[in-house]
Enzyme design. Sequence first.
Site, mmCIF file in Angstrom:
data_model
loop_
_atom_site.group_PDB
_atom_site.id
_atom_site.type_symbol
_atom_site.label_atom_id
_atom_site.label_comp_id
_atom_site.label_asym_id
_atom_site.label_seq_id
_atom_site.Cartn_x
_atom_site.Cartn_y
_atom_site.Cartn_z
ATOM 1 N N SER A 49 82.588 -53.497 26.934
ATOM 2 C CA SER A 49 83.371 -53.611 28.254
ATOM 3 C C SER A 49 84.235 -54.661 27.717
ATOM 4 O O SER A 49 84.253 -55.505 26.964
ATOM 5 C CB SER A 49 82.524 -54.045 29.180
ATOM 6 O OG SER A 49 81.978 -55.573 29.089
ATOM 7 N N ASP A 82 84.984 -49.828 27.149
ATOM 8 C CA ASP A 82 84.592 -49.697 28.810
ATOM 9 C C ASP A 82 85.473 -50.575 29.733
ATOM 10 O O ASP A 82 85.589 -51.935 29.445
ATOM 11 C CB ASP A 82 83.246 -49.791 28.753
ATOM 12 C CG ASP A 82 82.699 -49.296 30.296
ATOM 13 O OD1 ASP A 82 83.053 -48.294 30.757
ATOM 14 O OD2 ASP A 82 81.844 -49.888 30.884
ATOM 15 N N HIS A 205 79.251 -44.143 37.284
ATOM 16 C CA HIS A 205 79.325 -45.826 36.955
ATOM 17 C C HIS A 205 78.287 -46.452 37.654
ATOM 18 O O HIS A 205 77.790 -45.812 38.765
ATOM 19 C CB HIS A 205 80.620 -46.518 36.989
ATOM 20 C CG HIS A 205 81.504 -46.264 35.853
ATOM 21 N ND1 HIS A 205 82.009 -47.181 34.921
ATOM 22 C CD2 HIS A 205 82.128 -45.041 35.224
ATOM 23 C CE1 HIS A 205 82.882 -46.741 34.013
ATOM 24 N NE2 HIS A 205 82.949 -45.313 34.231
ATOM 25 N N GLY A 206 77.968 -47.518 37.389
ATOM 26 C CA GLY A 206 77.003 -48.484 38.179
ATOM 27 C C GLY A 206 75.572 -47.465 38.338
ATOM 28 O O GLY A 206 75.033 -47.665 39.462
#
Length: 278
Positions: A49, A82, A205-206
Amino acid sequence: MLTTTSALVSAARAAGTGVAALNVITLEHAEAVVLAAERTGLPAIVQISQNAARHHGDVAPLAAAVGALARASGARLALHFDHVEDTALLHRAAECGAGSVMFDASRLSDEDNVKATRAAAEWAHGQGLYVEAELGAIGGKKGSAHTPGVRTDPREAREFVEATGVDALAVAVGSSHAMKDRTARLDLGLVARIAAEVPVPLVLHGSSGVPAAQLRDAVRHGMTKINFGTLLSVAFTDAVRASLAASPEEHDPRPWLAEGRAAVVEAAAWCLRAVDAA
Ligand code: G3H
Ligand code: ZN
């Protein structure tokens, strides 16, 4: 082997299954994800990320390590950048060996998100990169509250993909970043409606906050790339904390780094199997 997100996502889609994308922060995280892919025989997308890149100051050393680990492995592994908001980082993706980037302009208004994402996708496609973007901000990016009310509209999602030319789309369907318990409730009907409307693969996501049964259901309803991060960090840090508590006189980092890495192998293997709906 080092392959691409494009290849892994296409193969998963064709097989009607999902592929897990796992965020790595340290070398030990990366080693653990590769070990988990080897152990399970399942492919993995290894993600760095923007926040992780900032932690290191330069993304290149960790990206090089992921590339070296992947090339030395028999597992199918891809390198992805990311939540990239900074175009300077986007511009480093290809030279660092990443085959794909999530360009995240979801904090902008929808109109500005389209403009910024289209420009990023045009540049990235010129470099041969596969581009993911996000529409309908997925909550919790600062690790705070869940935002269960945020949803992506299927028609707007199709228009966004058409207007930007992105290759994959992250959508808001009930998950939220940085959840430490699995209490999210996905809107599976919405997943199916978006999948029917949008021509490109969908990204969740998440996913750390999503119960296992719902992860598999999400794949069956049309999700393909499933992103996990927090769950791996929790596993790593809990194991390190326990190791240090058990050996308060220890000053060699290797024993507790090894405990952390072993915990991430288990957590990553769980993620890889959780999205394998074939
Ligand atoms: O992009 C990364 C994922 O969305 C990770 O989310 O940390 O909540 O699992 P998570
Ligand atoms: Zn995310």
